[in-house]
Scaffold this motif. Structure first.
Motif, PDB file in Angstrom:
ATOM      1  N   GLU A  55      13.647  -3.504  28.757  1.00 11.25           N
ATOM      2  CA  GLU A  55      14.280  -2.383  29.436  1.00 11.25           C
ATOM      3  C   GLU A  55      15.627  -2.093  28.774  1.00 11.25           C
ATOM      4  O   GLU A  55      16.332  -2.997  28.354  1.00 11.25           O
ATOM      5  CB  GLU A  55      14.499  -2.766  30.900  1.00 11.25           C
ATOM      6  N   ALA A  56      15.964  -0.830  28.663  1.00 16.22           N
ATOM      7  CA  ALA A  56      17.260  -0.449  28.090  1.00 16.22           C
ATOM      8  C   ALA A  56      18.376  -0.732  29.092  1.00 16.22           C
ATOM      9  O   ALA A  56      18.314  -0.303  30.240  1.00 16.22           O
ATOM     10  CB  ALA A  56      17.267   1.025  27.717  1.00 16.22           C
ATOM     11  N   CYS A  57      19.357  -1.513  28.651  1.00  9.90           N
ATOM     12  CA  CYS A  57      20.533  -1.811  29.468  1.00  9.90           C
ATOM     13  C   CYS A  57      21.615  -2.351  28.548  1.00  9.90           C
ATOM     14  O   CYS A  57      21.425  -2.430  27.333  1.00  9.90           O
ATOM     15  CB  CYS A  57      20.201  -2.794  30.589  1.00  9.90           C
ATOM     16  N   SER A  58      22.725  -2.763  29.110  1.00  6.04           N
ATOM     17  CA  SER A  58      23.854  -3.222  28.293  1.00  6.04           C
ATOM     18  C   SER A  58      23.543  -4.510  27.522  1.00  6.04           C
ATOM     19  O   SER A  58      24.183  -4.786  26.513  1.00  6.04           O
ATOM     20  CB  SER A  58      25.090  -3.418  29.168  1.00  6.04           C
ATOM     21  N   LEU A  59      22.575  -5.303  27.958  1.00  4.14           N
ATOM     22  CA  LEU A  59      22.242  -6.563  27.289  1.00  4.14           C
ATOM     23  C   LEU A  59      21.108  -6.430  26.280  1.00  4.14           C
ATOM     24  O   LEU A  59      20.820  -7.371  25.536  1.00  4.14           O
ATOM     25  CB  LEU A  59      21.829  -7.613  28.331  1.00  4.14           C
ATOM     26  N   THR A  60      20.465  -5.289  26.231  1.00  6.41           N
ATOM     27  CA  THR A  60      19.243  -5.140  25.452  1.00  6.41           C
ATOM     28  C   THR A  60      19.421  -5.477  23.976  1.00  6.41           C
ATOM     29  O   THR A  60      18.612  -6.211  23.408  1.00  6.41           O
ATOM     30  CB  THR A  60      18.670  -3.719  25.602  1.00  6.41           C
ATOM     31  N   ALA A  61      20.436  -4.966  23.331  1.00  2.00           N
ATOM     32  CA  ALA A  61      20.621  -5.216  21.900  1.00  2.00           C
ATOM     33  C   ALA A  61      20.784  -6.710  21.620  1.00  2.00           C
ATOM     34  O   ALA A  61      20.184  -7.247  20.680  1.00  2.00           O
ATOM     35  CB  ALA A  61      21.817  -4.442  21.373  1.00  2.00           C
ATOM     36  N   TRP A  62      21.562  -7.385  22.428  1.00  2.00           N
ATOM     37  CA  TRP A  62      21.799  -8.823  22.265  1.00  2.00           C
ATOM     38  C   TRP A  62      20.508  -9.619  22.457  1.00  2.00           C
ATOM     39  O   TRP A  62      20.166 -10.484  21.653  1.00  2.00           O
ATOM     40  CB  TRP A  62      22.877  -9.260  23.254  1.00  2.00           C
ATOM     41  N   LEU A  63      19.772  -9.306  23.522  1.00  2.00           N
ATOM     42  CA  LEU A  63      18.519 -10.007  23.793  1.00  2.00           C
ATOM     43  C   LEU A  63      17.490  -9.706  22.697  1.00  2.00           C
ATOM     44  O   LEU A  63      16.800 -10.605  22.205  1.00  2.00           O
ATOM     45  CB  LEU A  63      17.964  -9.617  25.165  1.00  2.00           C
ATOM     46  N   HIS A  64      17.389  -8.439  22.309  1.00  2.00           N
ATOM     47  CA  HIS A  64      16.464  -8.016  21.260  1.00  2.00           C
ATOM     48  C   HIS A  64      16.734  -8.783  19.972  1.00  2.00           C
ATOM     49  O   HIS A  64      15.819  -9.349  19.357  1.00  2.00           O
ATOM     50  CB  HIS A  64      16.619  -6.507  21.031  1.00  2.00           C
ATOM     51  N   GLY A  66      18.278 -11.618  19.535  1.00  2.00           N
ATOM     52  CA  GLY A  66      17.982 -13.038  19.708  1.00  2.00           C
ATOM     53  C   GLY A  66      16.497 -13.330  19.647  1.00  2.00           C
ATOM     54  O   GLY A  66      16.065 -14.295  19.000  1.00  2.00           O
ATOM     55  N   LEU A  67      15.688 -12.511  20.303  1.00  2.00           N
ATOM     56  CA  LEU A  67      14.237 -12.700  20.289  1.00  2.00           C
ATOM     57  C   LEU A  67      13.672 -12.455  18.897  1.00  2.00           C
ATOM     58  O   LEU A  67      12.852 -13.233  18.397  1.00  2.00           O
ATOM     59  CB  LEU A  67      13.568 -11.789  21.318  1.00  2.00           C
ATOM     60  N   ARG A  68      14.099 -11.371  18.266  1.00  2.00           N
ATOM     61  CA  ARG A  68      13.621 -11.054  16.911  1.00  2.00           C
ATOM     62  C   ARG A  68      14.070 -12.116  15.908  1.00  2.00           C
ATOM     63  O   ARG A  68      13.365 -12.405  14.953  1.00  2.00           O
ATOM     64  CB  ARG A  68      14.134  -9.685  16.469  1.00  2.00           C
ATOM     65  N   GLY A  69      15.239 -12.696  16.155  1.00  2.00           N
ATOM     66  CA  GLY A  69      15.780 -13.706  15.255  1.00  2.00           C
ATOM     67  C   GLY A  69      14.916 -14.947  15.121  1.00  2.00           C
ATOM     68  O   GLY A  69      14.986 -15.652  14.113  1.00  2.00           O
ATOM     69  N   VAL A  70      14.102 -15.227  16.138  1.00  2.00           N
ATOM     70  CA  VAL A  70      13.192 -16.377  16.069  1.00  2.00           C
ATOM     71  C   VAL A  70      11.757 -15.925  15.810  1.00  2.00           C
ATOM     72  O   VAL A  70      10.814 -16.694  15.962  1.00  2.00           O
ATOM     73  CB  VAL A  70      13.271 -17.267  17.330  1.00  2.00           C
ATOM     74  N   GLY A  71      11.595 -14.654  15.453  1.00  2.36           N
ATOM     75  CA  GLY A  71      10.269 -14.163  15.079  1.00  2.36           C
ATOM     76  C   GLY A  71       9.424 -13.588  16.196  1.00  2.36           C
ATOM     77  O   GLY A  71       8.247 -13.280  15.982  1.00  2.36           O
ATOM     78  N   LEU A  72       9.992 -13.434  17.384  1.00  3.32           N
ATOM     79  CA  LEU A  72       9.220 -12.831  18.473  1.00  3.32           C
ATOM     80  C   LEU A  72       9.162 -11.313  18.297  1.00  3.32           C
ATOM     81  O   LEU A  72      10.127 -10.699  17.840  1.00  3.32           O
ATOM     82  CB  LEU A  72       9.827 -13.194  19.824  1.00  3.32           C
ATOM     83  N   PRO A  73       8.050 -10.688  18.670  1.00  2.00           N
ATOM     84  CA  PRO A  73       7.842  -9.251  18.451  1.00  2.00           C
ATOM     85  C   PRO A  73       8.491  -8.383  19.521  1.00  2.00           C
ATOM     86  O   PRO A  73       7.823  -7.678  20.269  1.00  2.00           O
ATOM     87  CB  PRO A  73       6.323  -9.120  18.460  1.00  2.00           C
ATOM     88  N   ALA A  74       9.809  -8.451  19.618  1.00  2.00           N
ATOM     89  CA  ALA A  74      10.538  -7.705  20.650  1.00  2.00           C
ATOM     90  C   ALA A  74      10.826  -6.278  20.192  1.00  2.00           C
ATOM     91  O   ALA A  74      11.135  -6.050  19.027  1.00  2.00           O
ATOM     92  CB  ALA A  74      11.843  -8.408  20.991  1.00  2.00           C
ATOM     93  N   ASN A  75      10.717  -5.360  21.123  1.00  2.00           N
ATOM     94  CA  ASN A  75      11.021  -3.954  20.857  1.00  2.00           C
ATOM     95  C   ASN A  75      11.850  -3.388  21.986  1.00  2.00           C
ATOM     96  O   ASN A  75      11.577  -3.641  23.145  1.00  2.00           O
ATOM     97  CB  ASN A  75       9.741  -3.143  20.725  1.00  2.00           C
ATOM     98  N   ARG A  76      12.859  -2.618  21.602  1.00  2.00           N
ATOM     99  CA  ARG A  76      13.633  -1.880  22.591  1.00  2.00           C
ATOM    100  C   ARG A  76      12.929  -0.565  22.822  1.00  2.00           C
ATOM    101  O   ARG A  76      12.064  -0.152  22.045  1.00  2.00           O
ATOM    102  CB  ARG A  76      15.052  -1.629  22.069  1.00  2.00           C
ATOM    103  N   GLU A  77      13.300   0.145  23.868  1.00  2.00           N
ATOM    104  CA  GLU A  77      12.675   1.441  24.158  1.00  2.00           C
ATOM    105  C   GLU A  77      12.796   2.395  22.986  1.00  2.00           C
ATOM    106  O   GLU A  77      11.969   3.270  22.803  1.00  2.00           O
ATOM    107  CB  GLU A  77      13.300   2.061  25.402  1.00  2.00           C
ATOM    108  N   THR A  78      13.814   2.245  22.156  1.00  2.00           N
ATOM    109  CA  THR A  78      14.026   3.154  21.030  1.00  2.00           C
ATOM    110  C   THR A  78      13.285   2.722  19.774  1.00  2.00           C
ATOM    111  O   THR A  78      13.233   3.459  18.810  1.00  2.00           O
ATOM    112  CB  THR A  78      15.524   3.280  20.711  1.00  2.00           C
ATOM    113  N   ASP A  79      12.723   1.495  19.728  1.00  2.00           N
ATOM    114  CA  ASP A  79      12.001   1.008  18.539  1.00  2.00           C
ATOM    115  C   ASP A  79      10.644   1.659  18.417  1.00  2.00           C
ATOM    116  O   ASP A  79       9.993   2.003  19.332  1.00  2.00           O
ATOM    117  CB  ASP A  79      11.810  -0.510  18.598  1.00  2.00           C
TER     118      ASP A  79
END
Length: 79
Positions: A55-64, A66-79
C-alpha cells in the motif's frame, strides 16, 4: 502454485494477506512495519511468494527497498 502477498501498512504494524493463484486466502497475519520483521514473517510462512504488493504510504519506499534488497518481489503501487 503461485502465491501473492498484499500488505496494508500502518506506522506500527502491517497486515499481510497471502492468496494463491486461484484467489484463495492461504495465510493472514500481522508483523511490525519494519523491513526485517516483514522479511522474517514472510519467510516463516514457508511459501514462495511470486509478488508482493505494498500500500502507498509514508513507509512504502523504505519497506520496498528493504524487501527488494533481499530479493523479494516487492512492488509499490507505482511499479
Amino acid at each position: 502454485m503461485k502465491y501473492y502477498a498484499g500488505m496494508d501498512v500502518s506506522l506500527e504494524e502491517t497486515s499481510i494477506c497471502i492468496v494463491d493463484e486461484t484467489g484463495r486466502i492461504a495465510k493472514e497475519f500481522r508483523a511490525a512495519s519494519d523491513p526485517e520483521a516483514l522479511i522474517l514473517a514472510l519467510g516463516d510462512t514457508g511459501l514462495q511468494i511470486d509478488r508482493i504488493g505494498l500500500e502507498a504510504c509514508s513507509l512504502t519506499a523504505w519497506l520496498h527497498d528493504g524487501l527488494r534488497g533481499v530479493g523479494l518481489p516487492a512492488n509499490r503501487e507505482t511499479d
